[in-house]
Design an enzyme around this catalytic site. Sequence first.
Site, PDB file in Angstrom:
ATOM      1  N   LYS A  10       0.838  -1.206   0.000  1.00 38.45           N
ATOM      2  CA  LYS A  10       0.000   0.000   0.000  1.00 38.45           C
ATOM      3  C   LYS A  10       0.872   1.254   0.000  1.00 38.45           C
ATOM      4  O   LYS A  10       2.070   1.198   0.311  1.00 38.45           O
ATOM      5  CB  LYS A  10      -0.929  -0.051   1.217  1.00 38.45           C
ATOM      6  N   TYR A  50     -12.332  -3.473  -3.513  1.00 40.33           N
ATOM      7  CA  TYR A  50     -12.922  -3.447  -2.168  1.00 40.33           C
ATOM      8  C   TYR A  50     -14.450  -3.486  -2.208  1.00 40.33           C
ATOM      9  O   TYR A  50     -15.104  -3.027  -1.268  1.00 40.33           O
ATOM     10  CB  TYR A  50     -12.430  -2.218  -1.412  1.00 40.33           C
ATOM     11  N   ASN A 113      -2.070   0.026   6.680  1.00 42.10           N
ATOM     12  CA  ASN A 113      -1.501  -1.175   7.304  1.00 42.10           C
ATOM     13  C   ASN A 113      -0.554  -1.912   6.348  1.00 42.10           C
ATOM     14  O   ASN A 113      -0.446  -3.124   6.362  1.00 42.10           O
ATOM     15  CB  ASN A 113      -2.619  -2.082   7.828  1.00 42.10           C
ATOM     16  N   HIS A 116      -1.703  -5.453   1.387  1.00 42.58           N
ATOM     17  CA  HIS A 116      -2.949  -6.186   1.146  1.00 42.58           C
ATOM     18  C   HIS A 116      -2.609  -7.604   0.709  1.00 42.58           C
ATOM     19  O   HIS A 116      -1.646  -7.805  -0.044  1.00 42.58           O
ATOM     20  CB  HIS A 116      -3.775  -5.541   0.029  1.00 42.58           C
ATOM     21  N   GLU A 127      -9.114 -10.752  -7.777  1.00 46.03           N
ATOM     22  CA  GLU A 127      -8.186  -9.635  -7.566  1.00 46.03           C
ATOM     23  C   GLU A 127      -7.043  -9.663  -8.586  1.00 46.03           C
ATOM     24  O   GLU A 127      -6.597  -8.619  -9.061  1.00 46.03           O
ATOM     25  CB  GLU A 127      -7.644  -9.686  -6.137  1.00 46.03           C
TER      26      GLU A 127
HETATM   27  O1  CDP Z   1      -6.936  -6.165   4.533  1.00 43.93           O
HETATM   28  P1  CDP Z   1      -7.723  -7.200   5.317  1.00 43.93           P
HETATM   29  O2  CDP Z   1      -8.290  -8.296   4.449  1.00 43.93           O
HETATM   30  O3  CDP Z   1      -6.948  -7.705   6.492  1.00 43.93           O
HETATM   31  O4  CDP Z   1      -8.951  -6.416   5.978  1.00 43.93           O
HETATM   32  P2  CDP Z   1     -10.438  -6.117   5.444  1.00 43.93           P
HETATM   33  O5  CDP Z   1     -11.369  -6.332   6.580  1.00 43.93           O
HETATM   34  O6  CDP Z   1     -10.711  -6.823   4.162  1.00 43.93           O
HETATM   35  O7  CDP Z   1     -10.411  -4.537   5.174  1.00 43.93           O
HETATM   36  C1  CDP Z   1      -9.773  -4.017   4.030  1.00 43.93           C
HETATM   37  C2  CDP Z   1      -8.931  -2.825   4.439  1.00 43.93           C
HETATM   38  O8  CDP Z   1      -9.790  -1.778   4.890  1.00 43.93           O
HETATM   39  C3  CDP Z   1      -7.974  -3.068   5.610  1.00 43.93           C
HETATM   40  O9  CDP Z   1      -6.743  -3.636   5.213  1.00 43.93           O
HETATM   41  C4  CDP Z   1      -7.785  -1.675   6.162  1.00 43.93           C
HETATM   42  O10 CDP Z   1      -6.839  -0.953   5.387  1.00 43.93           O
HETATM   43  C5  CDP Z   1      -9.160  -1.057   5.939  1.00 43.93           C
HETATM   44  N1  CDP Z   1     -10.004  -1.107   7.155  1.00 43.93           N
HETATM   45  C6  CDP Z   1     -10.135   0.037   7.937  1.00 43.93           C
HETATM   46  O11 CDP Z   1      -9.555   1.071   7.615  1.00 43.93           O
HETATM   47  N2  CDP Z   1     -10.920   0.005   9.067  1.00 43.93           N
HETATM   48  C7  CDP Z   1     -11.552  -1.125   9.424  1.00 43.93           C
HETATM   49  N3  CDP Z   1     -12.316  -1.122  10.528  1.00 43.93           N
HETATM   50  C8  CDP Z   1     -11.431  -2.282   8.663  1.00 43.93           C
HETATM   51  C9  CDP Z   1     -10.631  -2.261   7.523  1.00 43.93           C
HETATM   52 MG    MG Z   2      -9.795  -8.237   3.046  1.00 40.89          MG
END
Ligand code: CDP
Ligand code: MG
Length: 136
Positions: A10, A50, A113, A116, A127
Amino acid sequence: MVEQTLVFIKPDGMAKRLVGQIVGRYEEKGLNLVAIKRVEITREMAERHYAEHAGKTFFEGIIASVTASPVVAMVWEAPDVVAIIRLMNGATNGAVAQPGTIRGDYAANFTDNVVHASDSPESARREISNFFPELG
Ligand code: CDP
Ligand code: MG
């Protein structure tokens, strides 16, 4: 079973100059890099990527975050690579991700974070076609 997964570093990970560290971790683990490129994620690509999060409170924030500046996108291949890379990346919220994981070592918040990775082989296929249409 041999799987593929889509990873991208990212914009915050790019700003921290973490491409080499992250690629190195996956290589040392024994995973196979099958495609890599620098990409400017468009709003359309980000919304497709997303789509499952459309309407959630953090949706606009994550779209803005991943379109802020170029990323490095990769396809990694190995048996069980989806689960292995999710484990190596750590929990979504960098503030609580285990030390020793990529997010645990390099991230301190939820949205920015560092990295991805796909959450299933099915997500990976979707994806990869979004980021690497030329591989189809
Ligand atoms: O990336 P990952 O699959 O671990 O998490 P996700 O639940 O699919 O969410 C996608 C991305 O959205 C995360 O990697 C975070 O960057 C963001 N996110 C966030 O900003 N706040 C949250 N409460 C959950 C996700
Ligand atoms: Mg995810």
